[in-house]
Design a protein around this motif. Structure first.
Motif, short mmCIF file in Angstrom:
data_model
loop_
_atom_site.label_atom_id
_atom_site.label_comp_id
_atom_site.label_asym_id
_atom_site.label_seq_id
_atom_site.Cartn_x
_atom_site.Cartn_y
_atom_site.Cartn_z
N LEU A 150 -44.00 -64.17 27.40
CA LEU A 150 -43.80 -63.20 28.47
C LEU A 150 -43.50 -61.82 27.89
O LEU A 150 -42.86 -61.71 26.83
CB LEU A 150 -42.65 -63.63 29.38
CG LEU A 150 -42.83 -64.96 30.11
CD1 LEU A 150 -41.54 -65.33 30.84
CD2 LEU A 150 -43.99 -64.89 31.09
N THR A 181 -36.49 -66.68 35.98
CA THR A 181 -37.70 -65.93 35.64
C THR A 181 -38.41 -66.54 34.45
O THR A 181 -39.64 -66.73 34.47
CB THR A 181 -37.34 -64.46 35.33
OG1 THR A 181 -36.73 -63.88 36.49
CG2 THR A 181 -38.58 -63.67 34.97
N ALA A 185 -41.92 -67.75 35.67
CA ALA A 185 -42.78 -66.58 35.68
C ALA A 185 -44.05 -66.80 34.86
O ALA A 185 -44.09 -67.63 33.96
CB ALA A 185 -42.02 -65.36 35.14
N GLU A 188 -46.78 -60.63 33.22
CA GLU A 188 -45.78 -59.60 32.96
C GLU A 188 -44.58 -59.73 33.88
O GLU A 188 -44.71 -60.04 35.07
CB GLU A 188 -46.40 -58.21 33.14
CG GLU A 188 -45.45 -57.08 32.76
CD GLU A 188 -46.12 -55.72 32.86
OE1 GLU A 188 -46.46 -55.17 31.80
OE2 GLU A 188 -46.28 -55.23 33.98
N VAL A 189 -43.42 -59.46 33.34
CA VAL A 189 -42.17 -59.44 34.08
C VAL A 189 -41.64 -58.01 34.10
O VAL A 189 -41.53 -57.38 33.05
CB VAL A 189 -41.12 -60.38 33.44
CG1 VAL A 189 -39.80 -60.27 34.19
CG2 VAL A 189 -41.61 -61.82 33.44
N ASN A 206 -42.09 -60.71 39.16
CA ASN A 206 -43.01 -61.48 38.33
C ASN A 206 -44.00 -62.22 39.22
O ASN A 206 -43.80 -62.37 40.42
CB ASN A 206 -42.24 -62.48 37.45
CG ASN A 206 -41.44 -63.47 38.27
OD1 ASN A 206 -40.26 -63.24 38.53
ND2 ASN A 206 -42.05 -64.56 38.69
N LYS A 261 -46.68 -62.03 44.07
CA LYS A 261 -45.66 -61.36 43.27
C LYS A 261 -44.29 -61.53 43.93
O LYS A 261 -44.07 -61.10 45.06
CB LYS A 261 -45.98 -59.88 43.11
CG LYS A 261 -45.05 -59.15 42.15
CD LYS A 261 -45.49 -57.72 41.94
CE LYS A 261 -44.60 -57.00 40.94
NZ LYS A 261 -45.02 -55.61 40.71
#
Length: 286
Positions: A150, A181, A185, A188-189, A206, A261
Motif C-alpha cells: 500500500l 485500513t 484497503a 492507494e490510501v 481507501n 471509495k
C-alpha cells in the motif's frame, strides 16, 4: 382529545391528537401530549433494540469464543497422545499458542468495549499535539503498509495542530483505524489531517469494493463487524471501539461510501490557530 388519546394508546390508530383546536391552551396541551407519546414510542423502540443487541451479543460472543477454545482443546488432546514426533509436538504447541492469543484478543476487546461504553469510563482530556501523535503512530505502521504493498498518501500540517482529548484514547482510535485500513484497503490510501472552521478532521480514504451498495454505518455495529472479521482471525471490534472512544471524548467518527471509495472521518474540536499544510508523498519503497 380523550377519545383520540384512548384510540392511540390502545393501538386502534397511529394518529395522534389533533392540535387544530379553538382554545390555544388546549392546543398547547395536545401538542405536549403528542410529544410525550412520541417520546414513549421512541423509548420502547430503543428498549427493544437494546434487548435484541444483547441477545445477539450473547450469540456472537459464544461463537467467537467457542471456535478457538474448541481448537485449543482438540490440539491438547493430540498432544496427549504418545505417537507424536518432536516436530509434530512443536507444531501443535505453536497452534495452541496462536489460538490462545486469538481467544485472549477476543476477550480483551469485548471487555474493553464494555468498559468504554460504561458511564464511569475515565478520560483525561488535555491539550494534545495531534500532528505529532499521528506521525508517531504512522511510523509504527510503516512495515504493515509495506507488506501489503500500500502507498499511503499523507497530507499533514507543518505546525502541530492541537486538540483537547485523552492521548491514550486518541492513539487507540488512530491505531484501530489504521489496522482496519491495512487489513481491508486496496490501492492507494489517503490520510489527511485538516483544520476546518472550528474542528480538526482526520480523514482516511481507501478503495473498498467489497462494501459497494452496503450501509457503511453498519461498520460501527459490533455484530456486523464481528461477522465480517471472523475469517480474518480478529474480533472485528476495532471500529466500534474507536467510535465509542470518540464519543466519550466529545468527538465524532463517521463513514461515507462514494462508489467503491470508503472515507472515515474523525472530528475533534480545535485548540489552536490556523496552520498551513504541506503535502507529503510516502511510497511503499521509501
Amino acid at each position: 382529545m380523550t377519545e383520540q388519546l384512548r384510540s392511540y394508546n390502545e393501538g386502534v390508530t397511529g394518529k395522534k391528537i389533533d392540535v387544530a383546536l379553538i382554545d390555544l391552551k388546549l392546543e398547547a396541551l395536545a401538542e405536549q401530549i403528542n410529544r410525550q407519546s412520541h417520546a414513549i414510542v421512541e423509548a420502547e423502540a430503543r428498549r427493544k433494540r437494546i434487548e435484541n443487541e444483547f441477545r445477539q451479543a450473547v450469540v456472537n460472543m459464544s461463537h467467537d469464543i467457542r471456535t478457538p477454545l474448541t481448537s485449543i482443546l482438540g490440539f491438547i488432546q493430540l498432544l496427549e497422545t504418545e505417537a507424536l514426533t518432536p516436530e509434530e509436538k512443536r507444531e501443535y504447541v505453536t497452534t495452541v499458542k496462536n489460538r490462545t492469543k486469538r481467544l485472549q484478543s477476543l476477550v480483551n476487546d469485548f471487555f474493553e468495549l464494555s468498559v468504554i461504553e460504561s458511564m464511569d469510563y475515565p478520560l483525561k482530556n488535555e491539550k494534545l499535539g495531534l500532528t505529532a501523535l499521528i506521525s508517531d503512530v504512522l511510523v509504527g505502521f510503516y512495515d504493515s503498509f509495506n507488506e501489503r504493498g500500500l502507498m499511503p498518501d499523507l497530507r499533514l500540517p507543518e505546525e502541530n495542530v492541537s486538540i483537547y482529548a485523552d492521548e491514550s484514547a486518541v492513539r487507540r482510535v488512530i491505531e484501530n483505524l489504521l489496522v482496519n485500513t491495512v487489513k481491508y484497503a486496496a490501492g492507494e490510501v489517503q490520510i489527511r489531517l485538516e483544520r476546518q472552521r472550528d474542528t480538526v478532521d482526520l480523514t482516511i480514504s481507501n478503495e473498498a469494493k467489497e462494501l459497494a451498495g452496503s450501509d457503511v454505518n453498519l461498520l460501527f455495529d459490533r455484530f456486523y463487524t464481528a461477522d465480517r472479521a471472523r475469517s480474518a482471525q480478529t474480533s472485528g471490534l476495532g471500529l466500534p471501539i474507536a467510535k465509542s472512544l470518540m464519543s466519550s471524548m466529545g468527538g465524532t467518527l463517521t463513514a461515507e461510501l462514494r462508489g467503491d471509495k470508503l472515507t472515515l472521518v474523525c472530528r475533534w474540536k480545535e485548540a489552536t490557530n490556523p496552520v498551513e499544510y504541506v503535502r507529503i508523498r510516502r511510497s511503499h519503497v521509501e
